[in-house]
Design an enzyme around this catalytic site. Structure first.
Site: not given
Length: 121
Positions: A31, A72, A79
Site C-alpha cells: 500500500e 489507513e 478494500e
C-alpha cells in the site's frame, strides 16, 4: 466457535503479535498510501519532540499522527475484503471503498487541524 480461535493465554498473545506484524508488513509492501503515512510519521513524530509545546500537546500531536496510520490500515483492510468478494463493479462495493477513503480524508484533516491549532494557537 471458530477453529481459528483455539489458542489461549500467552500463546494467543504471541500468535496475535505475529498476525499484527504480518499485517503491518503487508500494508507497507502493498500500500503506497501506508508508506506515505509512515514517511509523514517519521517526519512529524520526531518534530513534535523538538517543538516548544506542552507534554499534553505533544502527546496529542503524536496520537493524531498514529491515528492516520490506524485509519489507513482499516481502509486498506476494507478494500482488500471488498476485492476478495468480487472485482466486479457494484454500488455497495464503491460505497464501502469511498467511505474508507472518506475516513482517511477526515483523519488527515484532523492531523492538519490539530497541528495547526497547537502551532498557531
Amino acid at each position: 466457535m471458530s477453529p481459528f480461535k483455539g489458542q489461549k493465554g500467552f500463546k494467543r498473545i504471541i500468535n496475535a503479535a505475529g498476525y499484527s506484524l504480518a499485517g503491518l508488513r503487508a500494508a507497507f509492501t502493498g500500500e503506497a498510501a501506508f508508506r506515505q503515512l509512515v514517511l509523514l510519521n517519521v517526519v512529524l513524530v520526531p518534530l513534535a519532540f523538538f517543538l516548544e509545546v506542552s507534554p499534553g500537546e505533544r502527546a496529542v500531536m503524536i496520537a493524531v499522527c498514529m491515528l492516520g496510520l490506524i485509519v489507513e490500515l482499516l481502509n486498506s483492510a476494507i478494500e482488500a475484503a471488498i476485492d476478495r468478494i468480487s472485482l466486479e463493479r457494484h454500488p455497495l462495493s464503491k460505497n464501502a471503498k469511498d467511505m474508507g477513503s472518506a475516513a482517511q480524508f477526515v483523519s488527515l484533516s484532523l492531523i492538519a487541524v490539530v497541528w495547526a491549532t497547537i502551532l498557531l494557537g
